[in-house]
Design an enzyme around this catalytic site. Structure first.
Site, PDB file in Angstrom:
ATOM      1  N   HIS A 119       4.276  -3.633  -7.124  1.00 51.48           N
ATOM      2  CA  HIS A 119       3.195  -3.267  -8.027  1.00 51.48           C
ATOM      3  C   HIS A 119       3.472  -1.897  -8.625  1.00 51.48           C
ATOM      4  O   HIS A 119       4.231  -1.106  -8.065  1.00 51.48           O
ATOM      5  CB  HIS A 119       1.850  -3.254  -7.294  1.00 51.48           C
ATOM      6  CG  HIS A 119       1.805  -2.316  -6.126  1.00 51.48           C
ATOM      7  ND1 HIS A 119       2.338  -2.645  -4.900  1.00 51.48           N
ATOM      8  CD2 HIS A 119       1.311  -1.061  -5.984  1.00 51.48           C
ATOM      9  CE1 HIS A 119       2.163  -1.649  -4.062  1.00 51.48           C
ATOM     10  NE2 HIS A 119       1.545  -0.658  -4.703  1.00 51.48           N
ATOM     11  N   CYS A 145      -2.050   5.469  -0.626  1.00 55.66           N
ATOM     12  CA  CYS A 145      -0.642   5.230  -0.910  1.00 55.66           C
ATOM     13  C   CYS A 145      -0.321   5.820  -2.279  1.00 55.66           C
ATOM     14  O   CYS A 145      -1.227   6.173  -3.032  1.00 55.66           O
ATOM     15  CB  CYS A 145      -0.301   3.735  -0.852  1.00 55.66           C
ATOM     16  SG  CYS A 145      -1.012   2.755  -2.193  1.00 55.66           S
TER      17      CYS A 145
END
Length: 697
Positions: free
Chosen positions: A65, A199
């Protein structure tokens, strides 16, 4: 999620056998629907995200992603692989692959939906339903939540992803005041944990880690409330909830925001993937710490905003050795210093280019400046650059101390660095001042302080005491020996000639190409910039700067040339990276070769080091000089012996290119699904399946 995934974005028979090929196959579906405007640019963004941290998860899931300017709207593509694709998960290849594409400016609502999917992936029944889906439309409907949700499906979580935390927070807050582990007159309450997950991208791992911790908490009878610090921002946990918590789990790959809120409690600090793959162990670990009474330093006792952890500790792994921390402390200072080096050095070099080398004798532009005279503008540039250069040593020392002790280290660090300049201790003095400042602050913070005085510690006491101690040590104790050592090193550099200079050039070239922008590269670069960080650098110092910049240009330029002359040895993504490497290499950005080194380190890095050594040695032998610390070919007019300098660069590029081509050409082709790299793993530099038609003949 109906507009994010359709049957056209689902491939239930994904044939790719590398993660690059899988991402390309799914991305091509996005391109066909107009969701992605530039395939190669988008894939480069996906690869850059993958380089930060593998996106494979235990349970056979891969979630490549990224955010990308090449994405027109948030999009999700799904692929199911019978053979599996290696995305770096500990338990093996992934058979369920989700490619998540978010625009660079994706709105919070879309990111919330994507995060909801991330939570669904932690539900085994949801993934089992995807594995058994009979057609693309059914799989897309299941992902959209239109199919009946399996029992306990996380798809029930809609709206803001912070809702789960908010509900649990409200429940916890009801009993927070005065909680001591047992409710008055009632049964013992469950163990309470607050957690933070984050993250680098803030789209997938952040929310999957949260879901994993919450599920593990329910199984263990532990109350877990998670604050997800994702791309859509974050909702702060209620202070009452934090106060009532018995332990803290920080699962993050970027700095935790407002970390001081969790100080004074048993804390487990780890990476975000640990919370996804082994949440039960983390819960057990924090409970063990609570039982032993291990807590982090209270916020008032430690650096403000740090929760007892310094910037280096927040960015590192738990249990790092002293040598690793020392390297990171030094690199912290260097990383903050480099922009001052580049700005100041280029301004000084431009001043010399416009006004000649006598411009350093010009009067202050405050006293004499003529708008129509080139010499006045040259003097202005030179004097601005000189002011910027004057910050080098203080910034180096200040941010070394910052890396050790956070913000309280800045004052003594800057003071010590300024003293190093005053006593002519130079960069060696700055290094010493930074380390001493950090150590002094850490020592002060360990002294027990009455609560009444804690409020003035970070504002008055620590700056006052630490600056006084560091100033005393620098002026009276160690300053003079360091200044003598700095003078001796300068004299040694000025005396270098002949074979010694050539050998030094080769050594610096090897260092510049060893880790391509990493610590060893930065040591060589800092050594070079230290020599020219004065108003009148010596000839030897300028030769060293020239050799270092030339060698740093070699790896990306060589990779660009190799992909041009032997494109069939590289896959499509690498050939695309090769185009960008021309510009990066010409601009003295060694990191342009990192994608190639990461894919094939045993061939690319040694080849780059040989070419860098050749260039560094030739640059020193040719006597090329450079006053600017950066700029690549764009500062060639400022280089002494520019033609021979370019010859040195060309020679190193050709050597590295030839070695890379030969070594890659000697690689034995492997029949089957993939080419094998060193150690038996898949070699990412091999042509990717699914793109063979595009490989040049």
């Amino acid at each position: 999620m109906s507009d994010m995934i359709t049957a056209d974005l689902v491939d239930l028979d994904l044939s790719a056998d590398t993660k690059e090929a899988a991402a390309r196959a799914l991305a091509e579906r996005m391109v066909a629907l107009g969701r992605v405007t530039d395939l190669e640019g988008f894939l480069a963004d996906v690869a850059a995200r993958e380089a930060q941290m593998p996106t494979g998860l235990d349970g056979g899931i891969g979630i490549p992603h990224c955010r990308s300017e090449h994405v027109t709207e948030p999009t999700l593509a799904f692929g199911r692989s019978a053979a599996g694709v290696d995305f770096g998960a500990a338990d093996g290849p992934a058979d369920l692959i989700f490619l998540i594409a978010a625009p660079a400016g994706a709105d919070d609502a879309h990111l919330t939906i994507l995060s909801s999917l991330a939570r669904q992936l932690m539900n085994a029944e949801f993934t089992a339903a995807l594995r058994s889906a009979g057609d693309a439309a059914a799989a897309a409907a299941l992902i959209r939540g239109e199919e009946p949700a399996p029992a306990g499906d996380a798809a029930e979580e809609t709206g803001d992803t912070a809702d789960t935390g908010a509900v649990s927070a409200a429940a916890s807050a009801e009993t927070a005041p005065g909680s001591t582990g047992q409710d008055s007159g009632g049964p013992a309450r469950p163990f309470r944990i607050v957690a933070v997950t984050s993250c680098p991208t803030g789209i997938a791992h952040t929310y999957m880690a949260a879901e994993s911790l919450e599920n593990a908490g329910r199984e263990a009878g532990v109350e877990v409330v998670v604050e997800t610090q994702g791309s859509a921002g974050f909702t702060r946990l209620d202070p009452a909830v934090i106060a009532a918590a018995d332990g803290v789990i920080l699962a993050h790959d970027v700095a935790v925001r407002e970390k001081d809120r969790f100080a004074g409690k048993p804390t487990v600090d780890t990476g975000v993937k640990a919370a996804i793959n082994r949440p039960g162990e983390l819960i057990g670990e924090v409970r063990d710490k609570a039982a032993r009474g291990e807590v982090t330093a209270a916020a008032a006792d430690g650096p403000a905003g740090s929760g007892g952890a310094t910037p280096v500790e927040r960015g590192g792994e738990s249990g790092e050795g002293y040598g690793t921390k020392l390297r990171k402390w030094l690199m912290s200072g260097v990383s903050y210093m480099v922009p001052f080096v580049a700005a100041g050095g280029l301004l000084i070099a431009l001043g010399f280019a416009i006004g000649g080398y006598e411009i350093n004798k010009a009067p202050s532009v405050m006293d004499h400046f003529v708008w129509t005279q080139a010499d006045s503008w040259a003097a202005l540039l030179f004097q601005i650059g000189g002011v910027a250069f004057a910050f080098l040593v203080p910034v180096l020392a200040g941010y070394i101390a910052y890396g050790m002790a956070d913000r309280p280290g800045l004052v003594p660090g800057f003071v010590g660095g300024s003293i190093a300049l005053t006593i002519n201790a130079g960069f060696l003095g700055g290094l010493a001042a930074g380390l001493i400042s950090g150590a002094v602050v850490l020592a002060i913070q360990r002294v027990p302080i009455p609560k009444a005085l804690r409020g003035i510690m970070p504002v008055v006491v620590i700056p006052l005491v630490s600056a006084a101690v560091v100033g005393f040590l620098m002026f009276v104790v160690i300053g003079k020996p360091i200044a003598s050592a700095q003078e001796g090193m300068t004299d040694w550099l000025n005396g270098l000639s002949g074979a010694n200079a050539v050998l030094l050039g080769a050594l610096l070239g090897l260092m510049m190409c060893f880790d391509l922008g990493g610590p060893v590269n930065k040591v060589a670069y800092t050594f070079a910039t230290a020599g020219i960080a004065v108003a009148s650098p010596s000839d030897s110092a300028m030769k060293i700067m020239a050799a270092v910049m030339a060698a740093g240009m070699v790896p990306p330029l060589a990779m660009a040339l190799a992909t041009t002359v032997r494109g069939r040895l590289f896959n499509a993504a690498e050939r695309e990276n090769g185009k960008a490497a021309w510009v990066l290499g010409a601009s003295f950005i060694s990191e342009g070769a990192i994608p190639f080194a990461a894919a094939d380190p045993l061939r690319v890095i040694p080849s780059s080091m040989v070419g860098g050594a050749v260039t560094g040695a030739l640059s020193m032998a040719f006597g090329a000089t450079l006053r600017a610390p950066h700029g690549g070919i764009f500062v060639v007019p400022l280089i002494g012996n520019p033609l021979l300098y370019l010859v040195a660069i060309a020679a190193g590029v050709c050597v590295t290119t030839a070695l890379v081509i030969v070594l890659k050409g000697l690689r034995k082709p492997v029949t089957g699904t993939s080419a094998q790299g060193p150690g038996g793993g898949t070699d990412p530099s091999a042509p990717t399946p699914g793109a063979k038609q595009r490989v040049a003949a």
